[in-house]
Design a protein around this motif. Structure first.
Motif, short mmCIF file in Angstrom:
data_model
loop_
_atom_site.label_atom_id
_atom_site.label_comp_id
_atom_site.label_asym_id
_atom_site.label_seq_id
_atom_site.Cartn_x
_atom_site.Cartn_y
_atom_site.Cartn_z
N TYR A 164 1.00 -1.28 -0.17
CA TYR A 164 -0.05 0.09 -0.02
C TYR A 164 0.85 1.31 -0.02
N VAL A 165 0.91 1.95 -0.95
CA VAL A 165 1.64 3.34 -1.20
C VAL A 165 0.58 4.65 -1.23
N ASP A 166 1.00 5.48 -0.35
CA ASP A 166 -0.01 6.52 -0.06
C ASP A 166 0.79 7.83 -0.25
N ILE A 167 0.53 8.58 -1.30
CA ILE A 167 1.53 9.70 -1.27
C ILE A 167 0.44 11.23 -1.19
N ASP A 168 -0.65 10.86 -0.50
CA ASP A 168 -1.55 12.01 -0.03
C ASP A 168 -0.81 12.93 0.88
N ALA A 169 -0.79 14.20 0.95
CA ALA A 169 -0.40 14.77 1.77
C ALA A 169 -0.45 14.73 3.31
N HIS A 170 -1.59 14.04 3.70
CA HIS A 170 -2.02 13.73 4.96
C HIS A 170 -1.61 12.11 5.47
N HIS A 171 -1.25 11.92 6.60
CA HIS A 171 -0.70 10.53 6.74
C HIS A 171 -2.11 9.60 6.87
N CYS A 172 -1.75 8.30 6.47
CA CYS A 172 -2.87 7.31 6.51
C CYS A 172 -3.28 6.67 7.78
N ASP A 173 -3.59 7.55 8.88
CA ASP A 173 -3.79 6.91 10.08
C ASP A 173 -4.76 5.80 10.25
N GLY A 174 -5.70 5.75 9.43
CA GLY A 174 -6.73 4.51 9.58
C GLY A 174 -6.47 3.47 8.88
N VAL A 175 -5.57 3.48 7.76
CA VAL A 175 -5.00 2.16 7.28
C VAL A 175 -4.13 1.70 8.09
N ALA A 176 -3.26 2.54 8.76
CA ALA A 176 -2.23 1.94 9.50
C ALA A 176 -2.88 1.16 10.71
N ALA A 177 -4.00 1.94 11.39
CA ALA A 177 -4.77 1.35 12.26
C ALA A 177 -5.25 -0.16 12.07
N GLY A 178 -5.77 -0.41 10.68
CA GLY A 178 -6.29 -1.46 10.21
C GLY A 178 -5.34 -2.63 9.93
N PHE A 179 -3.89 -2.23 9.40
CA PHE A 179 -2.92 -3.26 9.36
C PHE A 179 -1.68 -3.20 10.04
N HIS A 180 -1.78 -2.63 11.36
CA HIS A 180 -0.78 -2.57 12.01
C HIS A 180 -0.26 -4.11 12.39
N GLY A 181 1.03 -4.00 12.22
CA GLY A 181 1.72 -5.39 12.38
C GLY A 181 1.48 -6.37 11.58
N ASP A 182 0.74 -6.21 10.64
CA ASP A 182 0.18 -7.32 9.45
C ASP A 182 1.83 -7.55 8.60
N PRO A 183 2.28 -8.91 8.77
CA PRO A 183 3.47 -9.19 7.98
C PRO A 183 3.41 -9.29 6.63
N ASP A 184 2.16 -9.43 5.98
CA ASP A 184 1.84 -9.49 4.67
C ASP A 184 1.26 -8.27 4.09
N CYS A 185 1.54 -7.26 4.83
CA CYS A 185 1.22 -5.94 4.39
C CYS A 185 2.52 -4.79 4.48
N LEU A 186 2.71 -4.19 3.41
CA LEU A 186 3.80 -3.11 3.62
C LEU A 186 2.95 -1.77 3.33
N MET A 187 3.09 -1.02 4.21
CA MET A 187 2.53 0.41 4.00
C MET A 187 3.73 1.21 3.76
N ILE A 188 3.67 2.00 2.73
CA ILE A 188 4.72 3.06 2.77
C ILE A 188 3.88 4.44 2.54
N SER A 189 3.97 5.47 3.42
CA SER A 189 3.30 6.70 3.23
C SER A 189 4.32 7.97 3.07
N VAL A 190 4.27 8.66 2.16
CA VAL A 190 5.06 9.86 2.01
C VAL A 190 3.86 11.22 2.39
N HIS A 191 4.07 11.96 3.46
CA HIS A 191 3.13 12.73 3.90
C HIS A 191 3.73 13.92 4.59
#
Length: 370
Positions: A164-191
């Motif tokens: 999951y790549v997020d280049i929105d100016a705001h951090h993806c706090d909801g997605v981070a809450a949904g997949f926190h600690g999930d080894p099969d998910c990589l979240m990259i956020s540029v904010h």
């Protein structure tokens, strides 16, 4: 599927959060109209988003919250308890006529995208991108969290590892809450650093599943290119995902009224192009963007990029009329819009030096890739 699919709906044409809310501006309808005016959106590539039913939304959202949203839509009134418990009816998340139907349609598109990508392909759902929504409350203009729902749908349809790549100016706090600690998910956020919701600091790895890159104000195209080459692409490649989800928020461009970055829309299009082909499934969502001209032009260019269409130097008359028909009341940027906002899609590049603080932060995150 043989060609990319565009998911949209007419509900977004006249639906507004209210006269003075940042989401008073038309966005999805502008992209649909521009893409059609340019001959880029034939009927066979367009899919009307279905409205998600409560049961489908309960894979992440609580029944009590979903029932509250539907009740408030029916009565057009939030109780003090609705606001206290679910933040419905606050200044940020106001009551408006389609308070359930509109986000449920965006979420329905994202849930459908996960099903349609079962065997691979590219889908663009610009109504999506509501990455702040929480299971039991509205948050940051987002009543539901369609990126989380999309990723759950992708998982149900065979994509275990998701980048999951997020280049929105705001951090993806909801997605981070949904997949926190999930080894099969990589979240990259540029904010943008210190911008609401003020989450996603460099040291926050979301339980090992995230690379958070807060960037200083004034981020330029050269700096985003550096981030793309040095962090986003190596991170996704090393993860070897079954699906890539890109949230392509348009609020990082210089003309946006809510953020303080200085990108041109070229930077976003280059991220889209670079991520194509990095996984068999590619889903692109909308996100933020509060200047009607900049978001319409940027998101139409995303669709052009996904299809390999050449962006013309000068828009044809029909497309120009779409842009001239927009207004931006209540914001100084709407008083004297420059002519190129009507006649072009592509911004002039906004290049510049790559600041050392960005180089240093990317270096910290690259160490985590190893």
């Amino acid at each position: 599927m043989d060609s990319p699919r565009f998911i949209g709906a007419e509900i977004f044409r006249h639906s507004s959060y209210g006269r003075w809310h940042p989401l008073r501006v038309p966005r999805v309808s502008t992209v649909m109209d521009l893409s059609r005016a340019l001959g880029w959106l034939p009927r066979e590539q367009f899919i009307t988003a279905p409205r998600a039913r409560q049961k489908a939304l309960e894979v992440w959202h609580t029944p009590e919250y979903l029932q509250a949203l539907q009740r408030v839509e029916a009565t057009q009134q939030a109780t003090p308890e609705d606001t206290r418990r679910h933040d419905i009816g606050s200044v940020t998340n106001p009551v408006y006529p389609e308070i359930f139907r509109r986000p449920a349609t965006a979420a329905g598109g994202s849930l459908l995208a996960g099903e349609l990508l079962r065997n691979g392909g590219i889908i663009y759902n610009p109504p999506g991108g509501t990455h702040h929504g929480m299971p039991d409350r509205a948050n940051g203009f987002c009543y539901l969290n369609d990126p989380v729902l999309a990723m759950i749908s992708l998982r149900r349809n065979g994509a275990q590892r998701i980048a999951y790549v997020d280049i929105d100016a705001h951090h993806c706090d909801g997605v981070a809450a949904g997949f926190h600690g999930d080894p099969d998910c990589l979240m990259i956020s540029v904010h943008e650093e210190r911008l609401w919701p003020r989450t996603g600091p460099l040291e926050d790895d979301a339980g090992g599943s995230a690379l958070n890159l807060p960037v200083p104000r004034g981020l330029n195209d050269s700096e985003m290119a550096f981030i793309r080459y040095e962090l986003i692409l190596p991170g996704v490649a090393a993860f070897r995902p079954d699906a890539v989800v890109l949230l392509c928020g348009a609020d990082g461009v210089e003309e946006d009224p809510l953020a303080h970055l200085s990108l041109s829309n070229n930077a976003h299009w280059e991220v889209v192009a670079a991520l194509m082909g990095m996984a068999p499934r590619f889903l692109v969502l909308g996100g933020g963007g509060y200047n009607p001209w900049s978001v319409g032009r940027l998101w139409s260019g995303v669709w052009a990029t996904l299809n390999g269409h050449e962006v013309p130097d000068r828009l044809p008359r029909e497309a120009e009329e779409v842009l001239r028909g927009l207004s931006f009341e209540g914001n100084r940027r709407g008083k004297n819009p420059p002519e190129h906002w009507f006649t072009t899609l592509r911004d002039s590049p906004r290049e510049g030096p790559v600041r050392q603080e960005i180089r240093d932060r990317v270096a910290v995150l690259r160490q985590r890739l190893h």
